[in-house]
Design a protein around this motif. Structure first.
Motif, mmCIF file in Angstrom:
data_model
loop_
_atom_site.group_PDB
_atom_site.id
_atom_site.type_symbol
_atom_site.label_atom_id
_atom_site.label_comp_id
_atom_site.label_asym_id
_atom_site.label_seq_id
_atom_site.Cartn_x
_atom_site.Cartn_y
_atom_site.Cartn_z
ATOM 1 N N SER A 136 -4.167 22.942 16.342
ATOM 2 C CA SER A 136 -4.626 22.542 15.008
ATOM 3 C C SER A 136 -4.882 21.040 14.916
ATOM 4 N N ARG A 137 -4.630 20.308 16.019
ATOM 5 C CA ARG A 137 -4.838 18.856 16.023
ATOM 6 C C ARG A 137 -5.778 18.439 17.156
ATOM 7 N N PRO A 138 -7.035 18.901 17.157
ATOM 8 C CA PRO A 138 -7.960 18.553 18.240
ATOM 9 C C PRO A 138 -8.259 17.064 18.313
ATOM 10 N N GLU A 139 -8.052 16.366 17.183
ATOM 11 C CA GLU A 139 -8.338 14.927 17.196
ATOM 12 C C GLU A 139 -7.420 14.181 18.151
ATOM 13 N N LEU A 140 -6.220 14.726 18.433
ATOM 14 C CA LEU A 140 -5.319 14.079 19.387
ATOM 15 C C LEU A 140 -5.932 14.075 20.786
ATOM 16 N N GLY A 141 -6.506 15.218 21.163
ATOM 17 C CA GLY A 141 -7.147 15.293 22.473
ATOM 18 C C GLY A 141 -8.386 14.423 22.548
ATOM 19 N N TYR A 142 -9.148 14.379 21.453
ATOM 20 C CA TYR A 142 -10.362 13.560 21.444
ATOM 21 C C TYR A 142 -10.021 12.086 21.615
ATOM 22 N N ARG A 143 -8.993 11.629 20.894
ATOM 23 C CA ARG A 143 -8.604 10.221 21.000
ATOM 24 C C ARG A 143 -8.087 9.899 22.405
ATOM 25 N N LEU A 144 -7.368 10.840 23.006
ATOM 26 C CA LEU A 144 -6.855 10.615 24.356
ATOM 27 C C LEU A 144 -7.995 10.507 25.364
ATOM 28 N N LEU A 145 -9.014 11.344 25.222
ATOM 29 C CA LEU A 145 -10.160 11.286 26.125
ATOM 30 C C LEU A 145 -10.927 9.973 25.952
ATOM 31 N N GLN A 146 -11.104 9.548 24.727
ATOM 32 C CA GLN A 146 -11.790 8.288 24.470
ATOM 33 C C GLN A 146 -10.998 7.112 25.044
ATOM 34 N N ARG A 147 -9.685 7.175 24.929
ATOM 35 C CA ARG A 147 -8.834 6.121 25.487
ATOM 36 C C ARG A 147 -8.976 6.052 27.007
ATOM 37 N N LEU A 148 -8.962 7.221 27.644
ATOM 38 C CA LEU A 148 -9.099 7.252 29.101
ATOM 39 C C LEU A 148 -10.460 6.733 29.541
ATOM 40 N N ALA A 149 -11.509 7.143 28.837
ATOM 41 C CA ALA A 149 -12.856 6.671 29.175
ATOM 42 C C ALA A 149 -12.959 5.158 29.031
ATOM 43 N N SER A 150 -12.301 4.621 28.006
ATOM 44 C CA SER A 150 -12.313 3.175 27.796
ATOM 45 C C SER A 150 -11.544 2.448 28.902
ATOM 46 N N ASP A 151 -10.443 3.055 29.363
ATOM 47 C CA ASP A 151 -9.621 2.412 30.398
ATOM 48 C C ASP A 151 -10.322 2.349 31.753
ATOM 49 N N VAL A 152 -11.258 3.262 32.008
ATOM 50 C CA VAL A 152 -11.925 3.294 33.323
ATOM 51 C C VAL A 152 -13.418 3.000 33.204
ATOM 52 N N GLU A 153 -13.839 2.364 32.110
ATOM 53 C CA GLU A 153 -15.263 2.150 31.883
ATOM 54 C C GLU A 153 -15.909 1.247 32.919
ATOM 55 N N ASP A 154 -15.103 0.427 33.643
ATOM 56 C CA ASP A 154 -15.680 -0.422 34.678
ATOM 57 C C ASP A 154 -16.005 0.380 35.946
ATOM 58 N N LEU A 155 -15.459 1.586 36.057
ATOM 59 C CA LEU A 155 -15.686 2.423 37.237
ATOM 60 C C LEU A 155 -16.544 3.653 36.942
ATOM 61 N N GLY A 156 -16.516 4.120 35.704
ATOM 62 C CA GLY A 156 -17.259 5.331 35.376
ATOM 63 C C GLY A 156 -17.731 5.343 33.938
ATOM 64 N N PHE A 157 -18.529 6.353 33.629
ATOM 65 C CA PHE A 157 -19.094 6.493 32.281
ATOM 66 C C PHE A 157 -18.951 7.951 31.846
ATOM 67 N N ILE A 158 -19.086 8.178 30.557
ATOM 68 C CA ILE A 158 -18.980 9.535 30.026
ATOM 69 C C ILE A 158 -20.288 10.265 30.305
ATOM 70 N N GLU A 159 -20.233 11.204 31.233
ATOM 71 C CA GLU A 159 -21.431 11.980 31.572
ATOM 72 C C GLU A 159 -21.582 13.175 30.637
#
Length: 246
Positions: A136-159
Motif C-alpha cells: 500500500s506504500r509504492p512511493e517508498l519503493g519509488y523513492r528508493l529507486l530514485q535515490r539509487l539512480a542518483s547515487d550511481v548517476e556518474d556510472l549509469g542512467f535510468i534506461e
C-alpha cells in the motif's frame, strides 16, 4: 522423396585442380588485374609463383580467381575471426533485489554491487519487493529507486523508469560505458597487474589476490548474501506486523 544424394556442401572456395571452368578472370598476387585467361594458363602462373589459384567469386561470369598462399590466407582469416570473438561484447542484464525498508548497511552493500556491474558495462535490473502492508506504500519503493539512480548517476542512467509489476517495482539502469570499453580496460588492468607481479616477484600472493579481487564479489556470494538476508527481513517484518496487530 529425397532429391539430394550428395554429401555436405563445403563452404571453402575451390582451389587449383578443383576449379572446373574453361577460363577465369585472374587477379595477381598483389591485387593487379591480369584479365580473362584460360584455366590452364592460370594454373601455370600459380605454379610459376609457387602459389595457389583460389576461386574468390564463383558466381561471376567467368569466375574470379586470385593467386595467393591459401594456407596463409586461412590462418590469417582464423586469427581475425578469433580476435573478433574475443572483442565481441554480449549484453548482460544483472539483477539486484531490495526491500522498501532496507537497512542502511545493506543498501550500501547492494549499491556497491550495482556500481561494480555498471563499471563492467552491464545493465542492472533493480527490483523492489513489496510484502504485506508495504504494497500500500509504492512511493517508498519509488523513492528508493530514485535515490539509487542518483547515487550511481556518474556510472549509469535510468534506461527504464520505475514501474509496478505485481508485488514488485522494477527499474533498469544502463551503463554510460560500453561493454567493449569496459572489457578493454579490464584487460589493460590485468596486464598491468601481471607486469607489476613480474617486476616484484617477492610480493605476497595475498596482496596480488587482493588487487585482483578489489571491488569484486563473486556472483555466488551475491546470491548467498541475498538469500541469507531475505529470511532475516521477512522475520523482522513478521514481528513488526504481529506487534502492530496486537
Amino acid at each position: 522423396m529425397w532429391c539430394y544424394l550428395g554429401g555436405s556442401i563445403s563452404a571453402e572456395p575451390r582451389i587449383n585442380d578443383r576449379i572446373r571452368v574453361p577460363e577465369v578472370r585472374l587477379v595477381g598476387p598483389s591485387g593487379e588485374q591480369v584479365g580473362i585467361v584460360p584455366l590452364a594458363k592460370a594454373l601455370e602462373l600459380a605454379q610459376e609463383y609457387d602459389l595457389d589459384l583460389v576461386e574468390v567469386a564463383a558466381s561471376a561470369r567467368p569466375p574470379v580467381c586470385k593467386l595467393m598462399d591459401y594456407g596463409k590466407f586461412k590462418y590469417e582469416s582464423a586469427m581475425k575471426a578469433r580476435e573478433a570473438r574475443k572483442n565481441q561484447a554480449h549484453t548482460v542484464i544483472k539483477e539486484m533485489k531490495l526491500r522498501p525498508k532496507i537497512d542502511p548497511h545493506d543498501y550500501d552493500t547492494k549499491k556497491g554491487h550495482v556500481v561494480r556491474f555498471l563499471k563492467q558495462g552491464d545493465k542492472v535490473k533493480i527490483t523492489i519487493m513489496f510484502r504485506g502492508r508495504e504494497q500500500s506504500r509504492p512511493e517508498l519503493g519509488y523513492r528508493l529507486l530514485q535515490r539509487l539512480a542518483s547515487d550511481v548517476e556518474d556510472l549509469g542512467f535510468i534506461e527504464s523508469n520505475p514501474k509496478q509489476d505485481g508485488r514488485n517495482m522494477i527499474m533498469v539502469l544502463g551503463p554510460h560505458k560500453k561493454k567493449t570499453e569496459a572489457m578493454a580496460e579490464a584487460r589493460e588492468a590485468q596486464a598491468a597487474r601481471k607486469a607489476e607481479a613480474k617486476a616484484n616477484p617477492g610480493r605476497s600472493q595475498n596482496a596480488a589476490d587482493d588487487d585482483l579481487a578489489e571491488g569484486e564479489i563473486a556472483e555466488g556470494e551475491i546470491t548467498e548474501a541475498e538469500s541469507a538476508e531475505a529470511p532475516a527481513e521477512a522475520s523482522a517484518e513478521a514481528s513488526a506486523e504481529a506487534s502492530a496487530e496486537a
